[in-house]
Design a protein around this motif. Structure first.
Motif, mmCIF file in Angstrom:
data_model
loop_
_atom_site.group_PDB
_atom_site.id
_atom_site.type_symbol
_atom_site.label_atom_id
_atom_site.label_comp_id
_atom_site.label_asym_id
_atom_site.label_seq_id
_atom_site.Cartn_x
_atom_site.Cartn_y
_atom_site.Cartn_z
ATOM 1 N N LYS A 4 33.618 21.040 -27.969
ATOM 2 C CA LYS A 4 33.830 21.900 -29.129
ATOM 3 C C LYS A 4 35.079 22.744 -28.929
ATOM 4 O O LYS A 4 35.312 23.265 -27.836
ATOM 5 C CB LYS A 4 32.615 22.815 -29.341
ATOM 6 C CG LYS A 4 32.644 23.641 -30.638
ATOM 7 C CD LYS A 4 31.365 24.441 -30.759
ATOM 8 C CE LYS A 4 31.357 25.303 -32.028
ATOM 9 N NZ LYS A 4 31.213 24.477 -33.245
ATOM 10 N N GLN A 11 35.457 12.301 -29.259
ATOM 11 C CA GLN A 11 35.536 13.250 -30.372
ATOM 12 C C GLN A 11 35.283 14.669 -29.872
ATOM 13 O O GLN A 11 34.742 14.877 -28.787
ATOM 14 C CB GLN A 11 34.523 12.899 -31.454
ATOM 15 C CG GLN A 11 34.803 11.597 -32.194
ATOM 16 C CD GLN A 11 33.806 11.363 -33.296
ATOM 17 O OE1 GLN A 11 32.596 11.514 -33.114
ATOM 18 N NE2 GLN A 11 34.305 10.990 -34.475
ATOM 19 N N GLU A 21 34.203 18.712 -31.606
ATOM 20 C CA GLU A 21 33.741 19.419 -32.805
ATOM 21 C C GLU A 21 34.683 20.565 -33.147
ATOM 22 O O GLU A 21 35.192 21.263 -32.256
ATOM 23 C CB GLU A 21 32.330 19.961 -32.567
ATOM 24 C CG GLU A 21 31.696 20.583 -33.809
ATOM 25 C CD GLU A 21 30.285 21.074 -33.550
ATOM 26 O OE1 GLU A 21 29.855 22.019 -34.244
ATOM 27 O OE2 GLU A 21 29.626 20.512 -32.642
ATOM 28 N N THR A 62 30.499 21.849 -38.159
ATOM 29 C CA THR A 62 30.014 20.719 -37.354
ATOM 30 C C THR A 62 30.868 19.478 -37.537
ATOM 31 O O THR A 62 30.459 18.388 -37.144
ATOM 32 C CB THR A 62 28.562 20.397 -37.738
ATOM 33 O OG1 THR A 62 28.507 20.084 -39.147
ATOM 34 C CG2 THR A 62 27.657 21.590 -37.448
ATOM 35 N N GLN A 63 32.038 19.621 -38.112
ATOM 36 C CA GLN A 63 32.931 18.475 -38.309
ATOM 37 C C GLN A 63 33.446 17.965 -36.974
ATOM 38 O O GLN A 63 33.838 18.739 -36.099
ATOM 39 C CB GLN A 63 34.101 18.899 -39.205
ATOM 40 C CG GLN A 63 35.117 17.809 -39.480
ATOM 41 C CD GLN A 63 36.302 18.332 -40.282
ATOM 42 O OE1 GLN A 63 36.342 19.518 -40.650
ATOM 43 N NE2 GLN A 63 37.244 17.461 -40.570
ATOM 44 N N CYS A 64 33.438 16.657 -36.779
ATOM 45 C CA CYS A 64 33.936 16.038 -35.560
ATOM 46 C C CYS A 64 35.236 15.303 -35.855
ATOM 47 O O CYS A 64 35.363 14.628 -36.879
ATOM 48 C CB CYS A 64 32.912 15.051 -34.991
ATOM 49 S SG CYS A 64 31.410 15.832 -34.352
ATOM 50 N N ARG A 75 27.826 18.699 -31.577
ATOM 51 C CA ARG A 75 27.018 17.636 -32.157
ATOM 52 C C ARG A 75 27.716 16.281 -32.171
ATOM 53 O O ARG A 75 27.160 15.314 -32.688
ATOM 54 C CB ARG A 75 26.630 18.005 -33.591
ATOM 55 C CG ARG A 75 25.735 19.248 -33.679
ATOM 56 C CD ARG A 75 25.469 19.604 -35.131
ATOM 57 N NE ARG A 75 24.511 20.682 -35.261
ATOM 58 C CZ ARG A 75 24.810 21.967 -35.172
ATOM 59 N NH1 ARG A 75 26.061 22.320 -34.933
ATOM 60 N NH2 ARG A 75 23.891 22.894 -35.304
ATOM 61 N N CYS A 76 28.927 16.186 -31.681
ATOM 62 C CA CYS A 76 29.638 14.914 -31.735
ATOM 63 C C CYS A 76 28.967 13.910 -30.792
ATOM 64 O O CYS A 76 28.643 14.235 -29.655
ATOM 65 C CB CYS A 76 31.107 15.102 -31.352
ATOM 66 S SG CYS A 76 31.984 16.245 -32.437
ATOM 67 N N SER A 77 28.788 12.697 -31.275
ATOM 68 C CA SER A 77 28.058 11.690 -30.507
ATOM 69 C C SER A 77 28.950 10.954 -29.514
ATOM 70 O O SER A 77 28.465 10.343 -28.576
ATOM 71 C CB SER A 77 27.419 10.673 -31.457
ATOM 72 O OG SER A 77 28.408 10.071 -32.273
ATOM 73 N N SER A 78 30.267 11.005 -29.713
ATOM 74 C CA SER A 78 31.191 10.262 -28.863
ATOM 75 C C SER A 78 32.011 11.207 -28.004
ATOM 76 O O SER A 78 32.421 12.285 -28.462
ATOM 77 C CB SER A 78 32.116 9.397 -29.724
ATOM 78 O OG SER A 78 33.133 8.813 -28.929
#
Length: 321
Positions: free
Chosen positions: A110, A29, A31, A36-38, A23-26
């Motif tokens: 991830k 980064q 996960e 779901t921590q990035c 789910r990381c947008s960049s």
């Protein structure tokens, strides 16, 4: 390699998915493994836990993770210039400098910690039955789970990550044992097969230091393992080590270096002569053998035991280690 029909039967595919899509947008980064921590890619394996589950400092991740090149900043590697790891993983000319397991995680966005399948009694029973059945029906080649590699029938069971004693117990449950190499030809065929298959898994094989023989021995028959090249890996040493004469007697300690012996920064496995150390073929060392703690988790590399007595197939295979 593992037979596809058996994998379908066991429903193993889901066990190797990293979970939900990252789910990381960049792209800078990545996960964490269990949530779901990035975090920043540059924070992975920096000796400070950023992920609440600790996955960014997990030993599996850090043994494959590239921190930096000497001339570049943290999170960069030199490949035609200093490049971010995420960018370098996209370039074929950078591949030799990068561990493919790290790039797989970067591409997925991830951190992935494959702990392998759980060797429950039910799973082992299904695999045992599969091998038993195909042994009876297939006389001229290797049975299910096993692959012909040179003159040997081998099962490179990469789904499982277990300790050495459990690996041997699993191999014996499918009518085999951890692999033994009687000659350079068999070993060469296996190394070539692993290279051509582009395997990145580390495998347990059937050698360990045995107090009874006081030597590195094959457990299948307690014969002494060969020492030196071309079986054992060369390791880089952080200090210059005077090189002794070649170690040829498996029942004795390595010889000491002669006076004024040349000093080198490489040593050859095995380094340990004490209980609790087993042999593995490691991707890091180009599939040559290394000595590893028997309590580490790796995949079983099983060799089918030659047995012409079909009646024994209906008997319960030995499970002792």
């Amino acid at each position: 390699m593992v037979h596809v029909g058996v994998l379908s039967l066991l429903g193993l595919a889901a066990m190797f998915l990293a979970g939900t899509e990252a789910r990381c947008s960049s792209t800078s980064q990545i996960e964490c493994h269990a949530n779901t921590q990035c975090i920043a890619i540059t924070s992975v394996c920096d000796s400070g836990k950023q992920c609440s589950d600790g996955s960014d400092e997990d030993p599996y991740v850090c043994e494959t993770w590239t921190r930096k090149s000497p001339q570049c900043s943290v999170g960069q590697i030199y490949c035609g210039g200093c490049r971010l790891i995420a960018d370098a993983c996209k370039r074929s000319d950078c591949n030799p400098r990068l561990n493919p397991r790290m790039c797989e995680m970067v591409k997925a966005g991830k951190l992935n910690l494959p702990k392998g399948m759980n060797m429950t009694s039910g799973i082992v029973a299904v695999l045992t039955t599969a091998v038993n059945t195909s042994l009876k029906n297939q006389k001229r080649d290797c049975p299910m789970l096993y692959t012909r590699v040179g003159q040997l029938c081998l099962a490179l069971f990469s789904p499982a990550k277990v300790k050495w004693p459990e690996a041997r117990q699993f191999c014996r449950s499918i009518y085999g044992d951890l692999a033994k190499f009687d000659n350079v030809g068999d070993f060469g065929h296996l190394v070539q097969y692993m290279r051509s298959s582009r395997l990145t898994t580390d495998f347990w094989v059937g050698g360990r230091f045995d107090l009874d023989t006081n030597a590195w021995s094959w457990t299948v028959d307690e014969s002494a393992m060969p020492l030196g090249s071309p079986y054992w890996a060369v390791r880089h040493s952080s200090s210059c080590v005077p090189r002794p004469p070649p170690h040829t007697d498996p029942f004795s300690n390595p010889p000491t270096a002669l006076p004024d012996a040349p000093c080198f920064t490489n040593t050859q496995a095995p380094a340990k002569r004490q209980e609790g150390w087993c042999s593995a073929l490691t991707y890091e060392h180009y599939y040559y053998m290394t000595d590893q703690s028997c309590q580490e988790e790796r995949s079983p590399l099983c060799m089918l035991e030659a047995d012409d007595d079909d009646d024994q197939l209906d008997e319960e295979p030995e499970g002792k280690v």
